[in-house]
Structure formats: C-alpha cells, structure tokens
Design an enzyme around this catalytic site. Structure first.
Site, PDB file in Angstrom:
ATOM      1  N   GLY A   9      60.880 -60.818 118.479  1.00  0.00           N
ATOM      2  CA  GLY A   9      59.774 -61.450 117.835  1.00  0.00           C
ATOM      3  C   GLY A   9      58.592 -61.742 118.783  1.00  0.00           C
ATOM      4  CD  GLU A  10      58.062 -63.428 122.889  1.00  0.00           C
ATOM      5  OE1 GLU A  10      56.772 -62.933 123.436  1.00  0.00           O
ATOM      6  OE2 GLU A  10      58.745 -64.216 123.519  1.00  0.00           O
ATOM      7  N   GLY A  11      55.756 -60.760 118.065  1.00  0.00           N
ATOM      8  CA  GLY A  11      54.871 -59.818 117.824  1.00  0.00           C
ATOM      9  C   GLY A  11      55.050 -58.602 118.986  1.00  0.00           C
TER      10      GLY A  11
END
Lengths: 316, 316
Positions: free
Chosen positions: B283-285
């Site tokens: 996640g987190e981009g």
C-alpha cells in the site's frame, strides 16, 4: 557472492517500517545486489550500459526485412542520442557506451559454416571484457545487429535443442515467409553444427556482439558487478556461458520478458524470472535499462527506509 | 480524452527509430497519456502523489494484528521521510502529500452498521478532491489505514459479489485465524448492506481514505490528469465509481498487481491490466510510484527519440 552481506541485508529488511515481505521482489533484488557487492547497504553510484553491435553473414539468407546498413545507421543514432536506449539510460541514470564490432566485416553465414573463427570469437570476447568499467556498481547489457534474432534462435536451438520453430520469432518484423525462412536457416545451422563445446557453439552459431556480451558478463563477474541482461537476443548471447557452467550467469538478472516467443522458454532453461514484462521486442538494452529503475527503487527503499525502532512505529 | 492527440501520438510512434510496436506497452502508455493530456507530445513536468490515511471501526473485530495507533505512527513516518513511499517518490520524481483523515475518530464498525454517514462520506470525498493539484500532469494515489484490507474486501464483495473468501487476503500479515475472521466479517457486512447505490455502498462498506480516493479520482478527471492507482486497497476504493459508471475510471491505470489474492479478480472486473507485478502488498501508493518511473520512461522515448528521417536510418 557474499552470503553474510546478503543475510545482513535480509535482516535489515525485516526491521524496516513495512509488514515482512511487503515489498516483494524489491526486497530480494536488494538482497541479491548486496550479496554480489559484498555490502549489506550497497548502493548504485555508477551504472554502466554497454551496447555491442555486429553484422551477420546469415543476412544473405533473407532473414531480416531491414538492410544491414541499418546496424551502422543505428550506431550513429545511438551516438547522436536519438534511440530508445539513449532516453532510457538518461531516465534510469546509466552511462551509455556503444561498441561497434567490425561492422564492415560481417561474420560468415552460420547456415553455411561457422560464423566466426576461434580467434575472431576470442577477440570479440576480449572487446566485451575490456569495455566493462571495473568501478561500475551495475552493468546493463544490450545489442544491435540486423539479423541477430536469427543468431539468437540458432544459439538457443543449437544449445538447448527442441524444434527449431520454438526458437524463431518475428524479430524486427518478419512476415510469414520471413518466419519460415528463419526457421529453415536455424534448423540447417543446428544440423551443420552439432556436438560442439560451448565456445565452439558461440563461434559457429553466434556473432561478434554475442561474444562481446559473454566477455562482458565474465569481466563483470570478476569485478563483482551484477549484470542486467536485456531480452531474447541478449539472453541467448549469454547462453554459451550457461552451457559451460550455469554458475557463470548467477550474477545476471534478465531485465524483461521479450515478446519473442522463444524468450520464455529460454529464461526457464536458465532458471531466471525476468523483472519486467511489457511486450517489448526492441533490443539495444532497452528492457535492461528499464529494469535498472526498478533496482534503483529497491535499493532506495533498502537503504533509505526507517526501521520500526527509528520511526517509533509498533511492529505488531 | 482527446482522440486526435492520441492518434497524433500513435502516428509519431510509427516514425520513431524502432520497429513498429517494438516498445510494446511503453507505446500505449505514452499514447494514452497524450490523449488524456490533450497533447501529442505531452510531458510530465509535475507529478503529485497523495496518500490518504484513515482508521476503521471494523478493527474491533480483530481483523488486523497491528494496533490502530500504527496508522498515525506511519503518517508520522511519512512526514519524516522514513517510509517506502518517501523513497519511491524521490526515485520517481513525485511530490508527496500525506492527508490524515480524522484518525482519532475511526469510522463505525461496518459489520455492525454503516461505516460512515452520507455527510462523513461526502466530507472525505471533498478532502480528497481538494488535495489534487490542478497543475499536476499525473496523480499517484495511495492509502494507509490499519484494517483497510478488510474494508477493501467488503467493498469488492459488496459491489461485485462472489464468495466472501475470494476477496479476503492476509493484508499486513493475518494468520489462518485472522483470515477466517476477516472472511466472516466481510460476509456479514455484505449481508447487512445489500442493494445499495454506489454512494451508499461507499458509505456503508468503505472508510474515509476510500472516499478521499474517489474524490481525488473525480477531481483529477475534471482536470484531465491521468491517475495511477496502487494495489488492492486503492483499486477497491475506486470501485464505487466504477459501479456508478465504468467511464469514471477510464483515466486510471493500476500501477501493480498486488499479492492480495482478490486483486487479480478485481482488476479483471475493471478491465484493467496492472503495469507491474512484483508480488508486493504494502500500500502507501508504493506500486503506483514505481509505475510512474515506467510512464516517465515511456514518455522519454516518445518525446526524445529521433524519427527515421531525422536519424537518417532506413526504415525497411
């Protein structure tokens, strides 16, 4: 390969602020790089890209729709910065050198006899080895040579067997007739050159840029520099080293899976998993240069991320 | 989408010094980017990355091994530059902003009732839209929120159906018991919240970072900014927009195929092919930021390569 450095790198990954293994292949890329460089916090300061170019007598068989002059024209394009590999090296931060190898003296037609003498083969290997900068942290390899997807198929068919048609693809744009011609040429070459040692196979079925790639791979290994091979032609060029000893390619990644249909079978034979898959079939080191950006990202995470303790994050 | 710009971009690709189509997906990425930007030679001058963070009442069901405080701790880590997304944005040249959304006020437990009111949902969508810089050329989206792989599964199961277990994965590291708990929670949530409109589903089954992602996707569309979504959670966050009208996600790429098992099914439902596949689940981009490097490479080739005529190369 420095097992202690790789294990220390893996131990560091376990403390970084992310769930264990969450960066997937970026973690193993970083660990492998650290192992080859002998440093648990290894970085890429200097990235070198080498593109070797050669011409091939097998073009007499009509295996490629482009004229052989295009090899030298594309070398000039590389030198003027106009090719894909120039843009990709700029984006990925690699210093590009292009090494034309006797372009006005094509190899002999591999479907009629050996493409190169042993002396020619060793000279090209030497040129490849000499081009490697021992101060580089990573080496990108690529090639250019009209007709050399036929050379790649001949090497793969000669060294790995199977039906000739499994190793033949459209290259720079062969039509159905061209494809059938390539298949016949590759089958004839393998019949003519059976039972060869790896070096003999490189001479008989290869070309100068293939031999230079073998030399560069060996020189990089001696300098503990990991290598990113490009697609089908570049991987096939390194195949004689694998035939001699699979460990000779242990420091090599395959940058991308080529659109050429034989590449999947070839990388499986080498036990490699390509880093990227974008349906590309250009050569020049283009897929390897793209993969360098991924390796840079992997190392940026490995070296730049905070640990749970440093960041004050609860680790579950 | 500017069809004329995309077609002009495609026409340019055909004249560049490479065999037609040899750059594979790099060519289509460049053409699509040019179409959305309305410019056949579009470039990335400004790349924006937005990471939205939220907390989730469903954590009361024991769906995540990490405590909810980790969301705020990771936001602090983002702000101090210690997370993976900081390194990946630096490497890819994106400006990162992190938007925490009422972290001290988690949503309601979606397995017991709607996670958010309509007003809360719209406020979070507005926060997402307001965060988009209309001057950016490309937008990277990511999220952080302990428990939000359960939220993603609830949205996917609620909007796409199938067995609940198909949409549930290990997230940040659920064990077998945790996985079974997630599956029961997701099944119960979908039973409770059936027959909803897309906006109602976002409110009932989503969370603030999911709503913010929807808002940002819509704002980017209005500003003709293409978007790179991240992995499973980010893609599922945008699913209510797809349920409302698939065209609302036409300007979005999916940056990578997540290790979360539901992601493959989800991207197939959206008709998307992820750009990368590195077995990541962070996640987190992170996967979207990696994909930005590939888009930059695609545009460097598109805009920087010489044509056959410019380079004096024969084109076959």
């Amino acid at each position: 390969f420095d097992i202690a450095a790789a294990e220390a790198a893996r131990a560091r990954q376990a403390h970084l602020t992310k769930p264990p293994g969450a960066l997937g292949r970026l973690e193993t890329l970083a660990e492998e790089f650290c192992g080859w460089r002998g440093d648990a916090r290894a970085e890429i300061v200097s990235a070198q890209a080498l593109v070797f170019a050669g011409n091939h007598g097998v073009c007499a068989q009509g295996v490629n729709p482009f004229p052989q002059e295009v090899t030298a024209q594309m070398v000039a394009n590389f030198e003027h910065g106009g090719a894909a590999i120039n843009q990709l090296c700029r984006v990925a931060g690699a210093r590009l050198s292009v090494i034309p190898l006797d372009l006005d003296r094509p190899t002999a037609d591999l479907s009629e006899g050996p493409a190169m003498t042993e002396a020619e083969t060793l000279a090209a290997m030497r040129a490849g080895a000499d081009a490697v900068d021992p101060a580089a942290d990573i080496l990108i390899l690529g090639e250019m040579g009209i007709g050399n997807s036929t050379v790649a198929a001949a090497l793969a068919h000669g060294l790995l067997g199977g039906e000739a048609g499994l190793w033949v693809g459209r290259g720079t744009g062969a039509d159905e007739d061209g494809l059938a011609r390539k298949e016949r040429v590759v089958a004839r070459a393998a019949e003519r050159h059976g039972g060869l040692t790896p070096l003999e196979a490189l001479a008989a079925l290869g070309g100068r840029e293939q031999a230079a790639i073998c030399g560069a791979v060996l020189a990089a290994r001696a300098a503990r520099i990991p290598v990113i091979l490009d697609g089908y032609i570049c991987t096939a060029a390194a195949l004689p080293l694998h035939a001699a000893d699979p460990a000779l390619l242990a420091h090599c990644w395959v940058g991308h899976l080529s659109r050429e249909p034989g590449h999947r079978r070839l990388v499986e034979a080498l036990g490699k998993t390509p880093i990227l898959d974008f349906d590309m079939a250009l050569g020049e080191g283009s897929g390897a240069a793209l993969a360098l950006s991924i390796l840079r990202a992997a190392l940026a995470c490995h070296n730049g991320m905070a640990t749970f303790a440093e960041a004050g994050v609860s680790d579950g």
